[in-house]
Design a protein around this motif. Structure first.
Motif, PDB file in Angstrom:
ATOM      1  N   VAL A 108       7.655   3.799  -1.040  1.00  0.00           N
ATOM      2  CA  VAL A 108       6.706   2.698  -0.916  1.00  0.00           C
ATOM      3  C   VAL A 108       5.932   2.641  -2.223  1.00  0.00           C
ATOM      4  O   VAL A 108       5.334   3.627  -2.649  1.00  0.00           O
ATOM      5  CB  VAL A 108       5.718   2.909   0.255  1.00  0.00           C
ATOM      6  N   THR A 109       5.948   1.512  -2.889  1.00  0.00           N
ATOM      7  CA  THR A 109       5.229   1.345  -4.145  1.00  0.00           C
ATOM      8  C   THR A 109       3.772   1.011  -3.850  1.00  0.00           C
ATOM      9  O   THR A 109       3.481   0.150  -3.030  1.00  0.00           O
ATOM     10  CB  THR A 109       5.868   0.218  -4.973  1.00  0.00           C
ATOM     11  N   VAL A 110       2.854   1.709  -4.532  1.00  0.00           N
ATOM     12  CA  VAL A 110       1.422   1.485  -4.339  1.00  0.00           C
ATOM     13  C   VAL A 110       0.899   0.641  -5.501  1.00  0.00           C
ATOM     14  O   VAL A 110       1.066   1.021  -6.666  1.00  0.00           O
ATOM     15  CB  VAL A 110       0.659   2.835  -4.283  1.00  0.00           C
ATOM     16  N   PRO A 111       0.268  -0.480  -5.227  1.00  0.00           N
ATOM     17  CA  PRO A 111      -0.272  -1.317  -6.304  1.00  0.00           C
ATOM     18  C   PRO A 111      -1.350  -0.589  -7.118  1.00  0.00           C
ATOM     19  O   PRO A 111      -2.125   0.194  -6.568  1.00  0.00           O
ATOM     20  CB  PRO A 111      -0.896  -2.500  -5.565  1.00  0.00           C
ATOM     21  N   LYS A 112      -1.382  -0.830  -8.440  1.00  0.00           N
ATOM     22  CA  LYS A 112      -2.373  -0.200  -9.310  1.00  0.00           C
ATOM     23  C   LYS A 112      -3.802  -0.524  -8.899  1.00  0.00           C
ATOM     24  O   LYS A 112      -4.707   0.267  -9.094  1.00  0.00           O
ATOM     25  CB  LYS A 112      -2.161  -0.608 -10.763  1.00  0.00           C
ATOM     26  N   LYS A 113      -4.001  -1.706  -8.291  1.00  0.00           N
ATOM     27  CA  LYS A 113      -5.354  -2.105  -7.911  1.00  0.00           C
ATOM     28  C   LYS A 113      -5.959  -1.183  -6.849  1.00  0.00           C
ATOM     29  O   LYS A 113      -7.155  -1.201  -6.629  1.00  0.00           O
ATOM     30  CB  LYS A 113      -5.386  -3.555  -7.433  1.00  0.00           C
ATOM     31  N   PHE A 114      -5.140  -0.340  -6.218  1.00  0.00           N
ATOM     32  CA  PHE A 114      -5.660   0.623  -5.244  1.00  0.00           C
ATOM     33  C   PHE A 114      -6.399   1.762  -5.936  1.00  0.00           C
ATOM     34  O   PHE A 114      -7.141   2.499  -5.304  1.00  0.00           O
ATOM     35  CB  PHE A 114      -4.534   1.192  -4.387  1.00  0.00           C
ATOM     36  N   GLY A 115      -6.176   1.937  -7.234  1.00  0.00           N
ATOM     37  CA  GLY A 115      -6.907   2.946  -8.008  1.00  0.00           C
ATOM     38  C   GLY A 115      -6.447   4.379  -7.803  1.00  0.00           C
ATOM     39  O   GLY A 115      -7.185   5.315  -8.085  1.00  0.00           O
ATOM     40  N   ILE A 116      -5.233   4.563  -7.325  1.00  0.00           N
ATOM     41  CA  ILE A 116      -4.700   5.911  -7.136  1.00  0.00           C
ATOM     42  C   ILE A 116      -4.013   6.328  -8.429  1.00  0.00           C
ATOM     43  O   ILE A 116      -3.193   5.595  -8.974  1.00  0.00           O
ATOM     44  CB  ILE A 116      -3.707   5.948  -5.959  1.00  0.00           C
ATOM     45  N   LYS A 117      -4.368   7.515  -8.930  1.00  0.00           N
ATOM     46  CA  LYS A 117      -3.802   7.981 -10.194  1.00  0.00           C
ATOM     47  C   LYS A 117      -2.378   8.485 -10.009  1.00  0.00           C
ATOM     48  O   LYS A 117      -2.039   9.062  -8.978  1.00  0.00           O
ATOM     49  CB  LYS A 117      -4.665   9.105 -10.766  1.00  0.00           C
ATOM     50  N   SER A 118      -1.565   8.276 -11.017  1.00  0.00           N
ATOM     51  CA  SER A 118      -0.199   8.766 -11.012  1.00  0.00           C
ATOM     52  C   SER A 118      -0.209  10.285 -10.903  1.00  0.00           C
ATOM     53  O   SER A 118      -1.004  10.954 -11.549  1.00  0.00           O
ATOM     54  CB  SER A 118       0.505   8.336 -12.296  1.00  0.00           C
ATOM     55  N   GLY A 119       0.651  10.831 -10.066  1.00  0.00           N
ATOM     56  CA  GLY A 119       0.721  12.278  -9.897  1.00  0.00           C
ATOM     57  C   GLY A 119      -0.137  12.800  -8.752  1.00  0.00           C
ATOM     58  O   GLY A 119      -0.086  13.986  -8.444  1.00  0.00           O
ATOM     59  N   THR A 120      -0.924  11.921  -8.124  1.00  0.00           N
ATOM     60  CA  THR A 120      -1.754  12.335  -7.000  1.00  0.00           C
ATOM     61  C   THR A 120      -0.858  12.772  -5.845  1.00  0.00           C
ATOM     62  O   THR A 120       0.074  12.059  -5.472  1.00  0.00           O
ATOM     63  CB  THR A 120      -2.658  11.178  -6.524  1.00  0.00           C
ATOM     64  N   GLU A 121      -1.123  13.963  -5.292  1.00  0.00           N
ATOM     65  CA  GLU A 121      -0.343  14.425  -4.147  1.00  0.00           C
ATOM     66  C   GLU A 121      -0.964  13.886  -2.869  1.00  0.00           C
ATOM     67  O   GLU A 121      -2.187  13.901  -2.708  1.00  0.00           O
ATOM     68  CB  GLU A 121      -0.305  15.946  -4.096  1.00  0.00           C
ATOM     69  N   VAL A 122      -0.118  13.401  -1.972  1.00  0.00           N
ATOM     70  CA  VAL A 122      -0.587  12.851  -0.706  1.00  0.00           C
ATOM     71  C   VAL A 122       0.200  13.468   0.441  1.00  0.00           C
ATOM     72  O   VAL A 122       1.276  14.032   0.248  1.00  0.00           O
ATOM     73  CB  VAL A 122      -0.450  11.314  -0.656  1.00  0.00           C
ATOM     74  N   VAL A 123      -0.358  13.357   1.645  1.00  0.00           N
ATOM     75  CA  VAL A 123       0.293  13.812   2.863  1.00  0.00           C
ATOM     76  C   VAL A 123       0.511  12.586   3.740  1.00  0.00           C
ATOM     77  O   VAL A 123      -0.402  11.775   3.914  1.00  0.00           O
ATOM     78  CB  VAL A 123      -0.589  14.849   3.600  1.00  0.00           C
ATOM     79  N   ALA A 124       1.712  12.439   4.283  1.00  0.00           N
ATOM     80  CA  ALA A 124       2.015  11.323   5.174  1.00  0.00           C
ATOM     81  C   ALA A 124       1.619  11.699   6.590  1.00  0.00           C
ATOM     82  O   ALA A 124       1.929  12.790   7.073  1.00  0.00           O
ATOM     83  CB  ALA A 124       3.498  10.995   5.114  1.00  0.00           C
ATOM     84  N   VAL A 125       0.922  10.779   7.261  1.00  0.00           N
ATOM     85  CA  VAL A 125       0.493  10.985   8.642  1.00  0.00           C
ATOM     86  C   VAL A 125       1.059   9.847   9.477  1.00  0.00           C
ATOM     87  O   VAL A 125       0.776   8.677   9.198  1.00  0.00           O
ATOM     88  CB  VAL A 125      -1.052  11.007   8.741  1.00  0.00           C
ATOM     89  N   LYS A 126       1.853  10.198  10.480  1.00  0.00           N
ATOM     90  CA  LYS A 126       2.460   9.181  11.340  1.00  0.00           C
ATOM     91  C   LYS A 126       1.503   8.875  12.489  1.00  0.00           C
ATOM     92  O   LYS A 126       0.990   9.773  13.142  1.00  0.00           O
ATOM     93  CB  LYS A 126       3.792   9.676  11.877  1.00  0.00           C
ATOM     94  N   GLY A 127       1.260   7.586  12.715  1.00  0.00           N
ATOM     95  CA  GLY A 127       0.356   7.170  13.768  1.00  0.00           C
ATOM     96  C   GLY A 127       1.086   6.483  14.909  1.00  0.00           C
ATOM     97  O   GLY A 127       2.314   6.517  14.999  1.00  0.00           O
ATOM     98  N   LYS A 128       0.320   5.842  15.755  1.00  0.00           N
ATOM     99  CA  LYS A 128       0.893   5.135  16.903  1.00  0.00           C
ATOM    100  C   LYS A 128       1.558   3.831  16.456  1.00  0.00           C
ATOM    101  O   LYS A 128       1.167   3.240  15.456  1.00  0.00           O
ATOM    102  CB  LYS A 128      -0.199   4.812  17.910  1.00  0.00           C
ATOM    103  N   GLY A 129       2.532   3.400  17.233  1.00  0.00           N
ATOM    104  CA  GLY A 129       3.161   2.111  16.986  1.00  0.00           C
ATOM    105  C   GLY A 129       3.830   1.993  15.642  1.00  0.00           C
ATOM    106  O   GLY A 129       3.737   0.959  14.983  1.00  0.00           O
ATOM    107  N   ASN A 130       4.496   3.044  15.182  1.00  0.00           N
ATOM    108  CA  ASN A 130       5.195   3.051  13.887  1.00  0.00           C
ATOM    109  C   ASN A 130       4.273   2.883  12.686  1.00  0.00           C
ATOM    110  O   ASN A 130       4.715   2.515  11.608  1.00  0.00           O
ATOM    111  CB  ASN A 130       6.300   1.990  13.842  1.00  0.00           C
ATOM    112  N   SER A 131       2.983   3.136  12.852  1.00  0.00           N
ATOM    113  CA  SER A 131       2.075   3.073  11.698  1.00  0.00           C
ATOM    114  C   SER A 131       2.122   4.403  10.951  1.00  0.00           C
ATOM    115  O   SER A 131       2.522   5.432  11.493  1.00  0.00           O
ATOM    116  CB  SER A 131       0.642   2.783  12.153  1.00  0.00           C
TER     117      SER A 131
END
Length: 70
Positions: free
Chosen positions: A12-35
């Motif tokens: 999933v490509t994140v738009p630059k306007k979100f302000g997340i720096k390249s190389g930032t480590e994230v954790v995926a969290v699965k929610g209800k209803g395929n979110s």
């Protein structure tokens, strides 16, 4: 945003306007209803040398030591 395949993964490509720096480590969290959400990965406080759990002294409101009288 659009999900695309890259090798054996989905991307999933994140738009630059979100302000997340390249190389930032994230954790995926699965929610209800395929979110799903991505949240920044936090450092392990037990291996982070900048976090200290020790205290010079115990603080009690009545200046007691926190021990029972024997």
């Amino acid at each position: 945003m659009k999900v695309r395949e890259q090798g054996n993964s989905l991307v999933v490509t994140v738009p630059k306007k979100f302000g997340i720096k390249s190389g930032t480590e994230v954790v995926a969290v699965k929610g209800k209803g395929n979110s799903f959400s991505y949240v920044p990965k936090l450092a392990n406080p037990f291996t982070d040398p900048t976090i200290h759990f020790g205290h010079d002294q115990e603080a009690f409101p009545d200046d007691s030591t926190g021990r029972e009288s024997l």
